[in-house]
Design a protein around this motif. Structure first.
Motif, PDB file in Angstrom:
ATOM      1  N   LEU A   5       0.591  -1.202   0.035  1.00  0.00           N
ATOM      2  CA  LEU A   5      -0.013   0.015  -0.101  1.00  0.00           C
ATOM      3  C   LEU A   5       1.034   1.203   0.010  1.00  0.00           C
ATOM      4  CD1 LEU A   5      -2.976   1.160   0.033  1.00  0.00           C
ATOM      5  CD2 LEU A   5      -2.663   1.097   2.595  1.00  0.00           C
ATOM      6  N   PHE A   6       1.991   1.330   0.849  1.00  0.00           N
ATOM      7  CA  PHE A   6       2.699   2.390   1.016  1.00  0.00           C
ATOM      8  C   PHE A   6       3.550   2.573  -0.557  1.00  0.00           C
ATOM      9  CE2 PHE A   6       7.181   4.110   1.240  1.00  0.00           C
ATOM     10  CZ  PHE A   6       6.821   5.335   1.891  1.00  0.00           C
ATOM     11  N   PHE A   7       3.754   1.529  -0.992  1.00  0.00           N
ATOM     12  CA  PHE A   7       4.461   1.671  -2.354  1.00  0.00           C
ATOM     13  C   PHE A   7       3.423   2.081  -3.393  1.00  0.00           C
ATOM     14  CE2 PHE A   7       5.381  -0.489  -6.915  1.00  0.00           C
ATOM     15  CZ  PHE A   7       6.433   0.260  -7.032  1.00  0.00           C
ATOM     16  N   TRP A   8       2.431   1.586  -3.201  1.00  0.00           N
ATOM     17  CA  TRP A   8       1.315   2.142  -4.497  1.00  0.00           C
ATOM     18  C   TRP A   8       1.102   3.643  -4.282  1.00  0.00           C
ATOM     19  CZ3 TRP A   8      -0.137   0.901  -8.825  1.00  0.00           C
ATOM     20  CH2 TRP A   8      -1.692   1.243  -9.179  1.00  0.00           C
ATOM     21  N   GLN A   9       0.833   4.028  -3.112  1.00  0.00           N
ATOM     22  CA  GLN A   9       0.709   5.462  -2.701  1.00  0.00           C
ATOM     23  C   GLN A   9       1.757   6.395  -3.205  1.00  0.00           C
ATOM     24  OE1 GLN A   9       0.087   5.685   1.294  1.00  0.00           O
ATOM     25  NE2 GLN A   9      -2.374   5.343   1.013  1.00  0.00           N
ATOM     26  N   PHE A  10       2.928   6.014  -3.161  1.00  0.00           N
ATOM     27  CA  PHE A  10       4.301   6.639  -3.467  1.00  0.00           C
ATOM     28  C   PHE A  10       4.224   6.717  -5.011  1.00  0.00           C
ATOM     29  CE2 PHE A  10       8.860   6.442  -4.818  1.00  0.00           C
ATOM     30  CZ  PHE A  10       9.088   7.830  -4.292  1.00  0.00           C
ATOM     31  N   PHE A  11       3.992   5.459  -5.616  1.00  0.00           N
ATOM     32  CA  PHE A  11       3.882   5.576  -7.152  1.00  0.00           C
ATOM     33  C   PHE A  11       2.594   6.601  -7.656  1.00  0.00           C
ATOM     34  CE2 PHE A  11       1.920   3.832 -11.085  1.00  0.00           C
ATOM     35  CZ  PHE A  11       3.007   3.803 -11.831  1.00  0.00           C
ATOM     36  N   LEU A  12       1.606   6.655  -6.979  1.00  0.00           N
ATOM     37  CA  LEU A  12       0.464   7.584  -7.404  1.00  0.00           C
ATOM     38  C   LEU A  12       0.921   9.014  -7.353  1.00  0.00           C
ATOM     39  CD1 LEU A  12      -2.700   5.430  -6.412  1.00  0.00           C
ATOM     40  CD2 LEU A  12      -1.677   5.964  -8.769  1.00  0.00           C
ATOM     41  N   LEU A  13       1.781   9.162  -6.198  1.00  0.00           N
ATOM     42  CA  LEU A  13       2.346  10.378  -5.927  1.00  0.00           C
ATOM     43  C   LEU A  13       3.195  10.912  -7.112  1.00  0.00           C
ATOM     44  CD1 LEU A  13       2.143  13.004  -4.173  1.00  0.00           C
ATOM     45  CD2 LEU A  13       3.929  11.847  -2.987  1.00  0.00           C
ATOM     46  N   CYS A  14       4.048  10.098  -7.524  1.00  0.00           N
ATOM     47  CA  CYS A  14       5.155  10.367  -8.469  1.00  0.00           C
ATOM     48  C   CYS A  14       4.676  10.750  -9.750  1.00  0.00           C
ATOM     49  CB  CYS A  14       5.955   9.137  -8.727  1.00  0.00           C
ATOM     50  SG  CYS A  14       7.047   8.924  -7.019  1.00  0.00           S
ATOM     51  N   ILE A  15       3.514  10.044 -10.168  1.00  0.00           N
ATOM     52  CA  ILE A  15       3.022  10.387 -11.509  1.00  0.00           C
ATOM     53  C   ILE A  15       2.720  11.976 -11.675  1.00  0.00           C
ATOM     54  CG2 ILE A  15       0.917   9.923 -13.265  1.00  0.00           C
ATOM     55  CD1 ILE A  15       0.987   7.025 -12.020  1.00  0.00           C
ATOM     56  N   PRO A  16       1.890  12.524 -11.047  1.00  0.00           N
ATOM     57  CA  PRO A  16       1.607  14.182 -10.886  1.00  0.00           C
ATOM     58  C   PRO A  16       2.984  14.671 -10.832  1.00  0.00           C
ATOM     59  CG  PRO A  16       0.308  13.278  -9.380  1.00  0.00           C
ATOM     60  CD  PRO A  16       0.999  12.172  -9.900  1.00  0.00           C
ATOM     61  N   LEU A  17       3.884  14.366 -10.124  1.00  0.00           N
ATOM     62  CA  LEU A  17       5.142  15.284  -9.956  1.00  0.00           C
ATOM     63  C   LEU A  17       5.863  14.899 -11.158  1.00  0.00           C
ATOM     64  CD1 LEU A  17       6.023  14.448  -6.102  1.00  0.00           C
ATOM     65  CD2 LEU A  17       5.155  16.445  -7.209  1.00  0.00           C
ATOM     66  N   ALA A  18       5.941  13.712 -11.786  1.00  0.00           N
ATOM     67  CA  ALA A  18       6.798  13.723 -12.993  1.00  0.00           C
ATOM     68  C   ALA A  18       6.209  14.441 -13.919  1.00  0.00           C
ATOM     69  CB  ALA A  18       6.471  12.280 -13.357  1.00  0.00           C
ATOM     70  N   TYR A  19       4.785  14.674 -14.181  1.00  0.00           N
ATOM     71  CA  TYR A  19       4.382  15.322 -15.333  1.00  0.00           C
ATOM     72  C   TYR A  19       4.485  16.790 -15.045  1.00  0.00           C
ATOM     73  CZ  TYR A  19       0.662  17.751 -18.025  1.00  0.00           C
ATOM     74  OH  TYR A  19       0.092  18.551 -19.000  1.00  0.00           O
ATOM     75  N   LEU A  20       4.543  17.334 -13.796  1.00  0.00           N
ATOM     76  CA  LEU A  20       4.837  18.709 -13.569  1.00  0.00           C
ATOM     77  C   LEU A  20       6.106  19.104 -13.838  1.00  0.00           C
ATOM     78  CD1 LEU A  20       3.565  21.336 -12.451  1.00  0.00           C
ATOM     79  CD2 LEU A  20       4.544  20.497 -10.177  1.00  0.00           C
ATOM     80  N   PHE A  21       7.167  18.312 -13.710  1.00  0.00           N
ATOM     81  CA  PHE A  21       8.467  18.312 -13.994  1.00  0.00           C
ATOM     82  C   PHE A  21       8.696  18.508 -15.452  1.00  0.00           C
ATOM     83  CE2 PHE A  21      12.782  16.520 -15.108  1.00  0.00           C
ATOM     84  CZ  PHE A  21      13.620  17.425 -14.613  1.00  0.00           C
ATOM     85  N   LEU A  22       8.033  17.606 -16.123  1.00  0.00           N
ATOM     86  CA  LEU A  22       8.184  17.411 -17.472  1.00  0.00           C
ATOM     87  C   LEU A  22       7.524  18.620 -18.219  1.00  0.00           C
ATOM     88  CD1 LEU A  22       9.194  15.640 -19.823  1.00  0.00           C
ATOM     89  CD2 LEU A  22       6.975  14.463 -20.029  1.00  0.00           C
ATOM     90  N   LEU A  23       6.367  19.200 -17.634  1.00  0.00           N
ATOM     91  CA  LEU A  23       5.689  20.159 -18.120  1.00  0.00           C
ATOM     92  C   LEU A  23       6.380  21.544 -18.039  1.00  0.00           C
ATOM     93  CD1 LEU A  23       2.870  21.502 -18.949  1.00  0.00           C
ATOM     94  CD2 LEU A  23       2.677  21.828 -16.522  1.00  0.00           C
TER      95      LEU A  23
END
Length: 67
Positions: A5-23
């Protein structure tokens, strides 16, 4: 189970952060291109409105247009 569950929450948090960085990275790279204002506005709409695919398409195409 808790670790998964911790890994899944971390993964779901990284997706918007990666998009923001790429943007942000793509918009700063867009400033260096030799396009007119209408073309730059079109790229900004494409980058912002189509997550990841717009930014990746800009990174692929802009290799030939950087001043």
């Amino acid at each position: 189970m808790l670790n998964l569950l911790f890994f899944w929450q971390f993964f779901l948090l990284c997706i918007p952060l990666a998009y923001l960085f790429l943007l942000i990275y793509c918009i700063f790279r867009l400033r260096k291109t030799s396009l007119n204002n209408e073309q730059k506005i079109s790229w900004i709409f494409l980058i912002v409105l189509i997550p990841f695919f717009g930014a990746f398409s800009f990174l692929i195409i802009e290799k030939t247009d950087v001043v």
